[in-house]
Design a protein around this motif. Structure first.
Motif, mmCIF file in Angstrom:
data_model
loop_
_atom_site.group_PDB
_atom_site.id
_atom_site.type_symbol
_atom_site.label_atom_id
_atom_site.label_comp_id
_atom_site.label_asym_id
_atom_site.label_seq_id
_atom_site.Cartn_x
_atom_site.Cartn_y
_atom_site.Cartn_z
ATOM 1 N N VAL A 9 34.212 -40.968 -6.126
ATOM 2 C CA VAL A 9 33.796 -41.167 -7.514
ATOM 3 C C VAL A 9 34.969 -41.637 -8.377
ATOM 4 C CG1 VAL A 9 32.871 -40.034 -9.574
ATOM 5 C CG2 VAL A 9 31.915 -39.497 -7.332
ATOM 6 N N ALA A 10 36.135 -41.029 -8.216
ATOM 7 C CA ALA A 10 37.290 -41.364 -9.065
ATOM 8 C C ALA A 10 37.717 -42.826 -8.928
ATOM 9 C CB ALA A 10 38.452 -40.423 -8.771
ATOM 10 N N PRO A 11 37.944 -43.338 -7.709
ATOM 11 C CA PRO A 11 38.321 -44.749 -7.630
ATOM 12 C C PRO A 11 37.199 -45.691 -8.074
ATOM 13 C CG PRO A 11 38.355 -43.751 -5.434
ATOM 14 C CD PRO A 11 38.045 -42.685 -6.415
ATOM 15 N N THR A 12 35.963 -45.259 -7.885
ATOM 16 C CA THR A 12 34.846 -46.087 -8.333
ATOM 17 C C THR A 12 34.818 -46.156 -9.852
ATOM 18 O OG1 THR A 12 33.577 -45.439 -6.383
ATOM 19 C CG2 THR A 12 32.366 -46.454 -8.178
ATOM 20 N N MET A 56 28.663 -46.730 -4.705
ATOM 21 C CA MET A 56 28.857 -45.676 -5.707
ATOM 22 C C MET A 56 28.870 -46.265 -7.114
ATOM 23 S SD MET A 56 29.092 -42.557 -6.578
ATOM 24 C CE MET A 56 29.141 -41.765 -5.010
ATOM 25 N N GLU A 57 29.356 -47.487 -7.252
ATOM 26 C CA GLU A 57 29.351 -48.149 -8.559
ATOM 27 C C GLU A 57 27.927 -48.217 -9.113
ATOM 28 O OE1 GLU A 57 30.637 -52.387 -10.629
ATOM 29 O OE2 GLU A 57 30.278 -52.314 -8.476
ATOM 30 N N MET A 58 26.967 -48.564 -8.275
ATOM 31 C CA MET A 58 25.570 -48.645 -8.720
ATOM 32 C C MET A 58 25.049 -47.262 -9.124
ATOM 33 S SD MET A 58 24.988 -51.721 -8.953
ATOM 34 C CE MET A 58 23.331 -51.515 -9.530
ATOM 35 N N LYS A 59 25.422 -46.239 -8.393
ATOM 36 C CA LYS A 59 24.977 -44.882 -8.727
ATOM 37 C C LYS A 59 25.558 -44.440 -10.070
ATOM 38 C CE LYS A 59 24.364 -43.640 -3.920
ATOM 39 N NZ LYS A 59 24.928 -42.984 -2.762
ATOM 40 N N ASP A 65 23.108 -45.095 -17.436
ATOM 41 C CA ASP A 65 22.049 -45.959 -17.970
ATOM 42 C C ASP A 65 22.588 -47.354 -18.300
ATOM 43 O OD1 ASP A 65 20.028 -44.047 -17.742
ATOM 44 O OD2 ASP A 65 20.432 -43.242 -19.745
ATOM 45 N N TYR A 66 23.557 -47.802 -17.518
ATOM 46 C CA TYR A 66 24.157 -49.131 -17.651
ATOM 47 C C TYR A 66 24.813 -49.339 -19.017
ATOM 48 C CZ TYR A 66 21.668 -50.043 -13.354
ATOM 49 O OH TYR A 66 21.221 -49.971 -12.080
#
Length: 179
Positions: A9-12, A56-59, A65-66
């Motif tokens: 999550v952190a690098p993403t 993970m970027e998409m998640k 909510d973009y």
């Protein structure tokens, strides 16, 4: 996000933030340095690859909510300083520096930028003993909120004060005496 590995999550989040600020970092570079960092620190092997970060970027985008727009207090600060008639370069620099320091806290995620800017001006005015109470009274803002934000900033300063040079020198001299 708590159900996902923070090492992914952190690098993403860094990757996504770099894209949002138009300073894109390539995912392969991010993976390379993540692996290098984890290997140097004797952690278990970093197992994520480029495709994992992109997934993970998409998640993360879905969780947000973009919505990637973060409003910064700098533009508001400049307008408010001008409106308050503060033309003193020292006051401007002090206020700007306090805004810079707020990025070490979560204020930008919790409070609107105009309130952060007002709190920084308030702190600068109090520290330089400049009375602009009448200007603050003309504003239609809750001064209790501004003062609470100011207290958060001052608490941060109190808890993160720099270590004086003398204490550093004393500690280094003690370390050099030991075998």
């Amino acid at each position: 996000m708590t159900e996902y590995d923070p090492r992914l999550v952190a690098p993403t989040c860094l990757f996504l933030a770099s894209k949002a600020e138009e300073s894109t970092v390539q995912t392969k570079v991010l993976v390379f340095y993540s692996k290098k960092m984890y290997n140097e620190e004797k952690y278990e092997k970093y197992r994520y690859e480029v495709k994992d970060i992109l997934e993970m970027e998409m998640k993360i985008l879905e969780a947000l909510d973009y919505y990637l727009v973060v409003f910064h207090p700098y533009r508001t600060l400049a307008q408010l300083l001008q409106d308050a008639g503060i033309n003193d370069i020292n006051m401007t620099q002090l206020s700007w520096g306090i805004v810079n320091d707020t990025y070490k806290m979560d204020l930008i995620l919790v409070h609107p930028p105009h309130l952060i800017a007002l709190a920084c001006i308030y702190i600068a005015c109090v520290s330089k003993e400049k009375d602009i109470t009448s200007w603050f009274e003309e504003l239609r803002v809750d001064m209790n909120v501004v003062k609470n934000i100011s207290m958060e900033i001052l608490d941060f300063y109190e808890n993160h004060t720099m270590i004086p040079e003398q204490r550093i020198s004393a500690a280094l001299s003690k370390l050099s005496l030991k075998p």
